[in-house]
Design a protein around this motif. Structure first.
Motif: not given
Length: 199
Positions: A39-49
Motif C-alpha cells: 500500500i505504501r508503494r501504491l501511495v508513493d507511486a500516486l504521489t510521485q506521478v
C-alpha cells in the motif's frame, strides 16, 4: 453500504474511469487485505506521478521533463506528424514499431454532446507546429468512432489549404474477427480500404 473510511475509499475508487461499484468494492477490500508495504508503494507511486509528471510542451504527451522522450529524440522524422487524441494512443502506436515520426496529442476529440469543441483541443498548438513548413505529412489517428471521425474531418478541412499531405489511419476488420459480428460501419471501412493481394 459500509462505515466511514471504507465507504469513502469505495466511493473514491468508483469515481475512476471504468471502475463500477462492484469493482470499487473489490479493490477496496483488496487494499484492506494487502500488506502495508504494498500500500505504501501504491501511495508513493500516486504521489510521485502527480508531483513529477506533466505534459510535453511540444506535443502534449506525458513527460517528466519539459519535452517527452519522443520529441527529444533526434532520430525521429520531423517531416511526419501523427495526430492522436490521448497520450495512451501514442503508447499504442509506439508498440507497433511502425511509426518513426513525431506526435501531436489533441487532449480529446470533438464531442458536442459533452460540450467539447475544436477550441477545447490542442488545435491551435498544432497549427503553430505546422507553421514553419517542416512537416510535410499529417497522419490523423483519431479513434474510429463518431467523435474521432468528427475530429478527423475537422482537421482535414483545417489542414487541407496548407498544402500538406493529410492521411487517415486505415480501419476495418480486426485480425481474428468474424464477419457476422462486424458492424456495418466497420465492414464498410474494410471494403473501402481493400487492397490487392500479392501472389
Amino acid at each position: 453500504m459500509y462505515e466511514g473510511v471504507v465507504q469513502d475509499l469505495i466511493d473514491e475508487l468508483g469515481r475512476l474511469p471504468g471502475v463500477g461499484p462492484k469493482s470499487a468494492q473489490r479493490i477496496a477490500f483488496h487494499v484492506l487485505a494487502a500488506d502495508p508495504t504494498d500500500i505504501r508503494r501504491l501511495v508513493d507511486a500516486l504521489t510521485q506521478v502527480k508531483a513529477r509528471v506533466r505534459f510535453c510542451v511540444t506535443c502534449g504527451n506525458v513527460a517528466e521533463d519539459e519535452q517527452c522522450r519522443i520529441c527529444r529524440d533526434p532520430r525521429r522524422d520531423p517531416t511526419v506528424l501523427c495526430v492522436v487524441e490521448e497520450p495512451k494512443d501514442v503508447v499504442a502506436i509506439e508498440k507497433t514499431r511502425e511509426f518513426r515520426g513525431r506526435y501531436h496529442v489533441l487532449g480529446g476529440a470533438i464531442s458536442p454532446m459533452d460540450g467539447i469543441g475544436p477550441d477545447d483541443l490542442r488545435t491551435r498548438e498544432l497549427m503553430v507546429r505546422l507553421a514553419d513548413g517542416a512537416v510535410t505529412e499529417v497522419i490523423i489517428a483519431t479513434d474510429p468512432n463518431l467523435e474521432g471521425e468528427a475530429t478527423a474531418t475537422y482537421l482535414a478541412r483545417l489542414l487541407g489549404p496548407m498544402g500538406l499531405r493529410v492521411t487517415r489511419l486505415a480501419s476495418g476488420l480486426p485480425v481474428g474477427g468474424d464477419l457476422e459480428y462486424a458492424d456495418e460501419i466497420t465492414l464498410g471501412r474494410a471494403f473501402e480500404g481493400r487492397r490487392l493481394l500479392d501472389v
